[in-house]
Design an enzyme around this catalytic site. Structure first.
Site: not given
Ligand code: NDP
Length: 474
Positions: A128, A182, A185-186, A189
């Site tokens: 988080s 987690k 937690h959400n 939130e």
């Molecule tokens: P996203 O959730 O937008 O995910 C994008 C990433 O996932 C890119 O690297 C993308 O690769 C990859 N991806 C998607 N589909 C595939 C696939 N089929 N095979 C391989 N790679 C894939 O990114 P975030 O950084 O926002 O979040 C990452 C994780 O962290 C998520 O699970 C999210 O829920 C969690 N999270 C996010 C928070 C936030 O504030 N954003 C906070 C806490 C947790 P490509 O570049 O090739 O498309």
């Protein structure tokens, strides 16, 4: 040289976690499905530390020292399984996959089980704090085996936020425990944000204060026992003026709250566990209600109370502070109770006090009063509910008159306060020596012969409602 750890999935979260690891002196292998993101990371931040960029999964796995530790930071759901399936055949026994995405804990249990059969460790870690947290120190909630934690724990603790010198990261419990915590937690939130939003709405509609004044009210509250990241950013958002129109920012934003789903998961899990979390449920439903455009348009002309006199009184502001604090205690109590219930159900042995401790920094719900929750569980790890802890009981006793005034004022003025009022109903529900559930048992027995238990002797009974109304054991 081989990397000590790898990160795959280099969108905002993965990129910043990789940078955080590198800034802490780790050699970090980095990989992303689309190579461009890997390039951008190296070009933009390569100077910050030691990164080993890889184009393919095989190259990535090959660049990490054994036993390998790989953080997967991709879109939760199917993509996580795809990435695990791609990595698994490339790994060796003892290697470890850490899923830092917002996974559903049930999927984490399944993944842990299936990787364990292959001799691999799987750690579902809740992370988080958004992108800033990932870079400067998030709150980390890792599940998985104790053996896996012994390997990965020190690294995660090293990059986590710190409060009073202690990392905001601890081993939560086996398999899905980390992702479950987690999720809750959400959920908390969501509930906290809803309560704050209701407090704002009351200040806006029941007093003469304008957003700028209300920003000051929240900034003041942030200095006291309500001090928290969410209250702090509330003051910032309320103080913001729209550059284009000169109006308060909060007045130019469409009033339809969106959600990604972790609040809903919390409520779904609570329904499955049979644990009451009405404050979290109300928060999820308040967001869905706000998004029901057609329903809201259709209902716009429904009668409400005549406009009430606005109070400029300081007393109402103080009442709202108390109602907000009391309700906040209640929704946190609900969330902790849900964790305790799941922990017993799944055999996780979650240390509730430690959860409050690791939420004090890095995460969205970081708040001064988490210290109080930590102390409450330190004083009694088997506390049935936070509400009965001495400090909280007194805080609620002190707040309750104001809390009741606020809920009734809102009701008379026609201002919806589902969070504040359901928190009060939960409080009154728990403390009532008798609930009308007895009548419900009677109704169930009447129409469905479901039986009931008596207050004065053991056993289950049924009354022959449609015959002579005599009672017999059932
Ligand atoms: P996203 O959730 O937008 O995910 C994008 C990433 O996932 C890119 O690297 C993308 O690769 C990859 N991806 C998607 N589909 C595939 C696939 N089929 N095979 C391989 N790679 C894939 O990114 P975030 O950084 O926002 O979040 C990452 C994780 O962290 C998520 O699970 C999210 O829920 C969690 N999270 C996010 C928070 C936030 O504030 N954003 C906070 C806490 C947790 P490509 O570049 O090739 O498309």
């Amino acid at each position: 040289e081989l990397a000590q750890i790898g990160v795959t999935g280099l969108a905002v979260m993965g990129r910043n976690l990789a940078r955080n690891l590198a800034r802490h002196g780790h050699v970090v292998a980095v990989h992303n499905r689309t190579e461009n993101r890997t390039k951008e990371l190296i070009e933009g931040y390569g100077h910050e530390g030691a990164f080993l960029p890889a184009q393919t999964a095989a190259e990535f796995v090959g660049s990490i020292a054994r036993p390998r530790k790989i953080i997967v930071m991709v879109t939760a759901g199917d993509p996580t399984d795809r990435v695990i399936d791609e990595l698994t055949p490339l790994l060796s026994p003892g290697d470890m996959i850490i899923d830092g995405g917002n996974a559903n804990f049930a999927e984490t249990i399944r993944r842990e089980d299936s990787l364990r059969e292959k001799g691999l460790h799987f750690v579902g870690a809740g992370i988080s704090g958004g992108e800033e947290g990932a870079l400067h120190g998030p709150s980390i909630m890792p599940g998985g085996s104790a053996e896996a934690y012994a390997e990965i724990g020190p690294i995660l603790e090293g990059i986590a936020a710190r409060v009073d010198g202690r990392p905001c990261c601890t081993h939560v419990g086996p398999d899905g425990a980390g992702h479950f915590v987690k999720t809750v937690h959400n959920g908390i939130e969501y509930a906290d944000m809803q309560l704050i939003a209701e407090a704002y709405d009351l200040l806006r509609k029941a007093t003469n204060l304008v957003p700028d004044d209300i920003a000051e009210v929240f900034a003041g509250w942030n200095e006291g026992r309500l001090g928290s990241y969410l209250v702090e950013i509330t003051a910032e958002v309320l103080g913001q003026v729209d550059a284009e129109t000169g109006r308060p920012f909060v007045d130019v934003v469409l009033d339809r709250a969106e959600q990604k789903g972790t609040g809903r998961w919390t409520v779904q899990a609570a329904l499955d566990l049979g644990t009451p979390v009405p404050g979290i449920a109300e928060a999820v439903f308040a967001r869905t209600l706000s998004g029901e455009s057609e329903l809201r348009a259709a209902a716009r002309e429904l009668p409400g109370p005549p406009p009430g006199a606005r109070e400029a009184s300081r007393a109402l502001v103080d009442d709202i502070e108390k109602a907000l604090y009391a309700s906040k205690i209640v929704v946190y109590a609900q969330g902790f109770h849900q964790i305790a219930t799941a922990s017993a159900e799944f055999g996780w042995k979650v240390d509730l006090g430690a959860m409050a401790r690791i939420w004090r920094g890095g995460c969205i719900i970081r708040a001064r009063f988490l210290d109080r929750i930590w102390s409450a569980y330190n004083a009694d790890p088997n506390l049935p509910t936070l509400l009965t802890d001495e400090y909280f009981r007194e805080a609620l006793a002190d707040a309750q008159k104001a809390w009741r005034r606020v809920v009734s004022t809102a009701t008379w003025l026609g201002i919806p306060v589902p969070g504040l009022s359901s928190a009060l109903a939960y409080y009154d529900g728990l403390r009532s020596p008798r609930l009308p559930a007895a009548l419900i048992q009677g109704q169930r027995d009447y129409f469905g012969a479901h039986g009931y238990r008596r207050v004065d002797r053991a056993g289950t009974y049924h009354t022959a409602w449609s015959a002579d109304r005599t009672e017999s054991p059932s």
